[in-house]
Scaffold this active site. Structure first.
Site, PDB file in Angstrom:
ATOM      1  N   CYS A  67       7.735   7.362   4.531  1.00 25.72           N
ATOM      2  CA  CYS A  67       6.298   7.152   5.013  1.00 25.72           C
ATOM      3  C   CYS A  67       6.090   8.172   6.034  1.00 25.72           C
ATOM      4  CB  CYS A  67       6.517   5.580   6.044  1.00 25.72           C
ATOM      5  SG  CYS A  67       6.791   4.309   4.650  1.00 25.72           S
ATOM      6  N   GLU A  69       5.339   7.828   9.052  1.00 23.94           N
ATOM      7  CA  GLU A  69       5.623   7.696  10.381  1.00 23.94           C
ATOM      8  C   GLU A  69       7.040   8.338  10.549  1.00 23.94           C
ATOM      9  OE1 GLU A  69       3.326   3.652   9.616  1.00 23.94           O
ATOM     10  OE2 GLU A  69       4.352   5.293   8.456  1.00 23.94           O
ATOM     11  N   ARG A  95      -9.776   5.587   6.382  1.00 21.72           N
ATOM     12  CA  ARG A  95      -9.385   3.874   6.148  1.00 21.72           C
ATOM     13  C   ARG A  95      -8.914   4.024   7.672  1.00 21.72           C
ATOM     14  NH1 ARG A  95      -4.747   3.600   2.414  1.00 21.72           N
ATOM     15  NH2 ARG A  95      -4.735   5.667   2.449  1.00 21.72           N
TER      16      ARG A  95
END
Length: 149
Positions: A67, A69, A95
């Site tokens: 991911c 992150e 988004r």
């Protein structure tokens, strides 16, 4: 309706800046057009305790690629940051902030238990303590293994 944890608060100017850095990161790195799937669809930014900001993008793969992150956290460590205060992930195509997945929440909880996470709420983006993302959590460390937090 979900009640926000007591730690939830409106974003500070530093947190707004972090969201903007993550947004600019994914806007420049995404490989997906509107309505398309892509490999790079999320950008993340972390702020180190010394104020530096590090970024990352996801690498989608059916086996569970990293991911954004986790990539940003790795980038921070590679840049010499040993602790972070904030993290946010932002989706491509406007988004906005998106909450971390369960794996990311656990990593943050284990390695950066004092960090704040910026995520979407019905009241707009809010900053919350990472501990509030894992109620009844079990922490993990090399020395102690899993322990009830």
């Amino acid at each position: 309706m979900t009640t926000l944890p007591a730690s939830a608060r409106p974003l500070t100017s530093d947190e707004i800046e972090l969201v903007d850095v993550a947004r600019r990161t994914i806007e420049s790195a995404t490989d997906a057009g509107p309505g398309e799937d892509g490999i790079h669809t999320m950008g993340a930014a972390v702020r180190a305790t010394d104020g530096r900001i590090f970024v990352g993008v996801n690498l989608y793969h059916f086996t569970g690629g990293p991911c954004a992150e986790l990539v940003a956290l790795g980038s921070a460590r590679a840049g010499g940051a040993t602790d972070v205060t904030h993290i946010v992930a932002v989706g491509n195509h406007g988004r906005g902030p998106i909450g971390p997945c369960g794996r990311d929440r656990q990593v943050l909880f284990d390695y950066y238990p004092e960090a704040r996470v910026i995520l979407p709420t019905v009241d707009g983006p809010r900053s919350v303590a990472v501990q509030d993302l894992l109620p009844m959590a079990t922490s993990w460390s090399f020395d102690d293994g899993s322990q009830m937090a």
